[in-house]
Motif scaffolding. Structure first.
Motif, PDB file in Angstrom:
ATOM      1  N   GLY A  55       0.814  -1.204   0.000  1.00 58.59           N
ATOM      2  CA  GLY A  55       0.000   0.000   0.000  1.00 58.59           C
ATOM      3  C   GLY A  55       0.851   1.259   0.000  1.00 58.59           C
ATOM      4  O   GLY A  55       0.593   2.211  -0.740  1.00 58.59           O
ATOM      5  N   GLY A  56       1.883   1.285   0.832  1.00 54.28           N
ATOM      6  CA  GLY A  56       2.794   2.420   0.874  1.00 54.28           C
ATOM      7  C   GLY A  56       3.562   2.575  -0.419  1.00 54.28           C
ATOM      8  O   GLY A  56       3.781   3.693  -0.906  1.00 54.28           O
ATOM      9  N   TRP A  57       3.988   1.447  -0.987  1.00 53.82           N
ATOM     10  CA  TRP A  57       4.716   1.472  -2.255  1.00 53.82           C
ATOM     11  C   TRP A  57       3.838   2.050  -3.356  1.00 53.82           C
ATOM     12  O   TRP A  57       4.278   2.911  -4.137  1.00 53.82           O
ATOM     13  CB  TRP A  57       5.149   0.046  -2.602  1.00 53.82           C
ATOM     14  N   LEU A  58       2.578   1.627  -3.422  1.00 48.25           N
ATOM     15  CA  LEU A  58       1.662   2.120  -4.448  1.00 48.25           C
ATOM     16  C   LEU A  58       1.356   3.613  -4.255  1.00 48.25           C
ATOM     17  O   LEU A  58       1.265   4.361  -5.229  1.00 48.25           O
ATOM     18  CB  LEU A  58       0.359   1.316  -4.414  1.00 48.25           C
ATOM     19  N   THR A  59       1.208   4.028  -3.000  1.00 49.97           N
ATOM     20  CA  THR A  59       0.952   5.444  -2.741  1.00 49.97           C
ATOM     21  C   THR A  59       2.114   6.293  -3.234  1.00 49.97           C
ATOM     22  O   THR A  59       1.914   7.353  -3.852  1.00 49.97           O
ATOM     23  CB  THR A  59       0.739   5.696  -1.237  1.00 49.97           C
ATOM     24  N   THR A  60       3.340   5.842  -2.988  1.00 52.50           N
ATOM     25  CA  THR A  60       4.519   6.568  -3.455  1.00 52.50           C
ATOM     26  C   THR A  60       4.561   6.628  -4.970  1.00 52.50           C
ATOM     27  O   THR A  60       4.856   7.672  -5.561  1.00 52.50           O
ATOM     28  CB  THR A  60       5.798   5.901  -2.918  1.00 52.50           C
ATOM     29  N   VAL A  61       4.241   5.512  -5.615  1.00 59.02           N
ATOM     30  CA  VAL A  61       4.242   5.474  -7.081  1.00 59.02           C
ATOM     31  C   VAL A  61       3.204   6.431  -7.644  1.00 59.02           C
ATOM     32  O   VAL A  61       3.484   7.208  -8.564  1.00 59.02           O
ATOM     33  CB  VAL A  61       3.990   4.031  -7.576  1.00 59.02           C
ATOM     34  N   VAL A  62       1.991   6.400  -7.099  1.00 61.11           N
ATOM     35  CA  VAL A  62       0.939   7.296  -7.576  1.00 61.11           C
ATOM     36  C   VAL A  62       1.339   8.747  -7.362  1.00 61.11           C
ATOM     37  O   VAL A  62       1.115   9.609  -8.227  1.00 61.11           O
ATOM     38  CB  VAL A  62      -0.403   6.984  -6.876  1.00 61.11           C
ATOM     39  N   ALA A  63       1.933   9.044  -6.208  1.00 61.73           N
ATOM     40  CA  ALA A  63       2.348  10.420  -5.926  1.00 61.73           C
ATOM     41  C   ALA A  63       3.374  10.894  -6.943  1.00 61.73           C
ATOM     42  O   ALA A  63       3.295  12.037  -7.432  1.00 61.73           O
ATOM     43  CB  ALA A  63       2.917  10.512  -4.513  1.00 61.73           C
ATOM     44  N   ARG A  64       4.323  10.052  -7.274  1.00 61.42           N
ATOM     45  CA  ARG A  64       5.340  10.433  -8.265  1.00 61.42           C
ATOM     46  C   ARG A  64       4.725  10.635  -9.641  1.00 61.42           C
ATOM     47  O   ARG A  64       5.092  11.559 -10.378  1.00 61.42           O
ATOM     48  CB  ARG A  64       6.431   9.359  -8.315  1.00 61.42           C
ATOM     49  N   ILE A  65       3.794   9.769 -10.002  1.00 60.71           N
ATOM     50  CA  ILE A  65       3.113   9.916 -11.285  1.00 60.71           C
ATOM     51  C   ILE A  65       2.348  11.239 -11.330  1.00 60.71           C
ATOM     52  O   ILE A  65       2.414  11.987 -12.307  1.00 60.71           O
ATOM     53  CB  ILE A  65       2.162   8.729 -11.530  1.00 60.71           C
ATOM     54  N   CYS A  66       1.633  11.541 -10.254  1.00 62.74           N
ATOM     55  CA  CYS A  66       0.867  12.787 -10.194  1.00 62.74           C
ATOM     56  C   CYS A  66       1.778  14.004 -10.240  1.00 62.74           C
ATOM     57  O   CYS A  66       1.461  15.014 -10.889  1.00 62.74           O
ATOM     58  CB  CYS A  66       0.014  12.826  -8.927  1.00 62.74           C
ATOM     59  N   LEU A  67       2.914  13.924  -9.558  1.00 64.43           N
ATOM     60  CA  LEU A  67       3.862  15.036  -9.567  1.00 64.43           C
ATOM     61  C   LEU A  67       4.369  15.287 -10.979  1.00 64.43           C
ATOM     62  O   LEU A  67       4.448  16.440 -11.439  1.00 64.43           O
ATOM     63  CB  LEU A  67       5.029  14.733  -8.624  1.00 64.43           C
ATOM     64  N   ASP A  68       4.680  14.220 -11.703  1.00 61.91           N
ATOM     65  CA  ASP A  68       5.116  14.362 -13.094  1.00 61.91           C
ATOM     66  C   ASP A  68       4.009  14.974 -13.953  1.00 61.91           C
ATOM     67  O   ASP A  68       4.279  15.815 -14.826  1.00 61.91           O
ATOM     68  CB  ASP A  68       5.529  13.003 -13.667  1.00 61.91           C
ATOM     69  N   MET A  69       2.771  14.553 -13.714  1.00 63.40           N
ATOM     70  CA  MET A  69       1.646  15.076 -14.487  1.00 63.40           C
ATOM     71  C   MET A  69       1.444  16.562 -14.214  1.00 63.40           C
ATOM     72  O   MET A  69       1.184  17.356 -15.140  1.00 63.40           O
ATOM     73  CB  MET A  69       0.377  14.287 -14.175  1.00 63.40           C
ATOM     74  N   LEU A  70       1.564  16.963 -12.949  1.00 63.05           N
ATOM     75  CA  LEU A  70       1.413  18.371 -12.607  1.00 63.05           C
ATOM     76  C   LEU A  70       2.517  19.206 -13.237  1.00 63.05           C
ATOM     77  O   LEU A  70       2.275  20.316 -13.736  1.00 63.05           O
ATOM     78  CB  LEU A  70       1.437  18.548 -11.085  1.00 63.05           C
ATOM     79  N   ARG A  71       3.723  18.689 -13.208  1.00 63.15           N
ATOM     80  CA  ARG A  71       4.854  19.437 -13.763  1.00 63.15           C
ATOM     81  C   ARG A  71       4.780  19.565 -15.281  1.00 63.15           C
ATOM     82  O   ARG A  71       5.271  20.534 -15.853  1.00 63.15           O
ATOM     83  CB  ARG A  71       6.162  18.751 -13.364  1.00 63.15           C
ATOM     84  N   SER A  72       4.187  18.571 -15.935  1.00 63.20           N
ATOM     85  CA  SER A  72       4.154  18.577 -17.397  1.00 63.20           C
ATOM     86  C   SER A  72       2.924  19.269 -17.967  1.00 63.20           C
ATOM     87  O   SER A  72       2.819  19.441 -19.179  1.00 63.20           O
ATOM     88  CB  SER A  72       4.216  17.142 -17.923  1.00 63.20           C
ATOM     89  N   LEU A 116      -5.697  24.466  -3.746  1.00 61.65           N
ATOM     90  CA  LEU A 116      -4.620  23.566  -4.156  1.00 61.65           C
ATOM     91  C   LEU A 116      -4.164  23.865  -5.571  1.00 61.65           C
ATOM     92  O   LEU A 116      -2.987  23.705  -5.912  1.00 61.65           O
ATOM     93  CB  LEU A 116      -5.076  22.102  -4.062  1.00 61.65           C
ATOM     94  N   ASP A 117      -5.103  24.332  -6.403  1.00 60.24           N
ATOM     95  CA  ASP A 117      -4.792  24.624  -7.795  1.00 60.24           C
ATOM     96  C   ASP A 117      -3.805  25.777  -7.936  1.00 60.24           C
ATOM     97  O   ASP A 117      -3.214  25.960  -8.993  1.00 60.24           O
ATOM     98  CB  ASP A 117      -6.083  24.941  -8.555  1.00 60.24           C
ATOM     99  N   THR A 118      -3.634  26.580  -6.879  1.00 60.58           N
ATOM    100  CA  THR A 118      -2.717  27.721  -6.940  1.00 60.58           C
ATOM    101  C   THR A 118      -1.329  27.368  -6.418  1.00 60.58           C
ATOM    102  O   THR A 118      -0.424  28.194  -6.487  1.00 60.58           O
ATOM    103  CB  THR A 118      -3.269  28.909  -6.118  1.00 60.58           C
ATOM    104  N   LEU A 119      -1.143  26.159  -5.891  1.00 65.28           N
ATOM    105  CA  LEU A 119       0.144  25.768  -5.330  1.00 65.28           C
ATOM    106  C   LEU A 119       1.072  25.229  -6.405  1.00 65.28           C
ATOM    107  O   LEU A 119       0.636  24.780  -7.463  1.00 65.28           O
ATOM    108  CB  LEU A 119      -0.064  24.683  -4.259  1.00 65.28           C
ATOM    109  N   SER A 120       2.359  25.230  -6.102  1.00 72.13           N
ATOM    110  CA  SER A 120       3.311  24.564  -6.994  1.00 72.13           C
ATOM    111  C   SER A 120       3.110  23.057  -6.860  1.00 72.13           C
ATOM    112  O   SER A 120       2.576  22.580  -5.849  1.00 72.13           O
ATOM    113  CB  SER A 120       4.745  24.926  -6.609  1.00 72.13           C
ATOM    114  N   PRO A 121       3.539  22.275  -7.867  1.00 70.46           N
ATOM    115  CA  PRO A 121       3.371  20.816  -7.769  1.00 70.46           C
ATOM    116  C   PRO A 121       3.971  20.226  -6.501  1.00 70.46           C
ATOM    117  O   PRO A 121       3.349  19.386  -5.854  1.00 70.46           O
ATOM    118  CB  PRO A 121       4.090  20.306  -9.029  1.00 70.46           C
ATOM    119  N   ALA A 122       5.166  20.662  -6.130  1.00 71.58           N
ATOM    120  CA  ALA A 122       5.813  20.093  -4.943  1.00 71.58           C
ATOM    121  C   ALA A 122       5.069  20.484  -3.666  1.00 71.58           C
ATOM    122  O   ALA A 122       4.916  19.670  -2.751  1.00 71.58           O
ATOM    123  CB  ALA A 122       7.271  20.551  -4.865  1.00 71.58           C
TER     124      ALA A 122
END
Length: 291
Positions: A55-72, A116-122
């Motif tokens: 569960g923790g591993w999947l949460t980390t993976v999803v978070a990284r994917i979302c961070l990449d999506m926000l940045r791109s 939240l929409d006004t925050l930076s991805p990080a």
């Protein structure tokens, strides 16, 4: 049970949690589902024999994917003032039911999604994972490629934005909110005469055109001209605090598109300044007014 079946079971057990994380990170149901699906692909292709907490591993993976999506993301704010037009949302692209997303946005809290929409991805990731899902900064740090102390600072900055800055006096807020609500109500219903009663005769409307937006006027003057521009609109608009002052946000399904600063004198709106430039929007301190 073979390995594939076991992985499917583990993933389905965590799916709801992963969707909740992704939706709060992205504010978009279709994108959240894409992120969760990509997490499944990572899981199905990875050797999980040494992973103790899937569960923790999947949460980390999803978070990284979302961070990449926000940045791109390019500009999500290309929509012009036409977002104000009172038309029902009927898009069902990718099988996403707009009504389902509205219900989800309401359950999460439109105010939270908008801010939240006004925050930076990080900042967004650090706040969501720590303040909403109780992940430690030691866990968050490698995702945002910061030290735990720096991740804590990201969440702290985000928290200040979410909670809002200094506000005007309650009496001042109440009187200006009444004017703004009357303006929005008249705009939604298309009541031209009611709109005029909220506007100063010499009211000025200004709009910061963004690239590709050529139809909306950049400036308009006079109550009748401005009333015609706003008549029958404002379906996705609501009163908000903009840098501690009563204003308006246009945020369909929690996706911030436009912020409108409103100047009020003697119970009449004297200036309306619409901001749609993404960089300027990120610099504003927003808070939804409840009720």
């Amino acid at each position: 049970m073979n390995t594939h079946e076991w992985l499917v079971e583990q993933f389905e057990t965590n799916r709801s949690h992963l969707q909740a994380v992704a939706y709060r990170m992205l504010g978009d149901l279709a994108e959240a589902e894409d992120a969760v699906q990509e997490a499944w692909l990572h899981l199905s292709r990875s050797d999980m024999s040494a992973v103790k907490n899937i569960g923790g591993w999947l949460t980390t993976v999803v978070a990284r994917i979302c961070l990449d999506m926000l940045r791109s993301r390019k500009s999500r704010h290309e929509e012009s003032l036409e977002a104000f037009v009172s038309e029902p949302i009927t898009d069902t692209e990718d099988g996403i039911d707009p009504e389902q997303e509205v219900v989800l946005a309401d359950s999460v809290g439109l105010a939270l999604l908008v801010v939240l929409d006004t925050l930076s991805p990080a900042e967004r990731l650090a706040f969501v994972l720590h303040d909403i899902f109780a992940m430690s900064f030691e866990e968050i740090a490698p995702i945002v490629e910061r030290t735990p102390a720096a991740a804590r600072q990201l969440a702290s900055r985000a928290r200040r934005r979410v909670r809002g800055g200094a506000r005007a006096t309650e009496s001042d807020l109440a009187s200006k909110r009444e004017v703004v609500n009357a303006f929005l109500a008249a705009s939604r219903t298309g009541n031209f005469e009611a709109l005029l009663t909220t506007l100063d005769p010499n009211v000025v409307f200004r709009y910061d055109k963004v690239a590709g937006d050529t139809d909306a006027p950049k400036e308009a003057r006079g109550a009748e001209v401005v009333a015609r521009l706003f008549r029958g609109r404002a379906a996705a608009a609501r009163a908000a605090l903009v840098n501690g002052v009563v204003g308006i946000i246009v945020a369909p399904r929690g996706r911030l598109l436009i912020v409108i600063n409103v100047a009020i004198s003697n119970g009449k709106i004297t200036e309306i300044n619409a901001i749609s430039d993404p960089q300027r929007l990120r610099g504003l301190n927003l808070a939804i007014i409840d009720g």
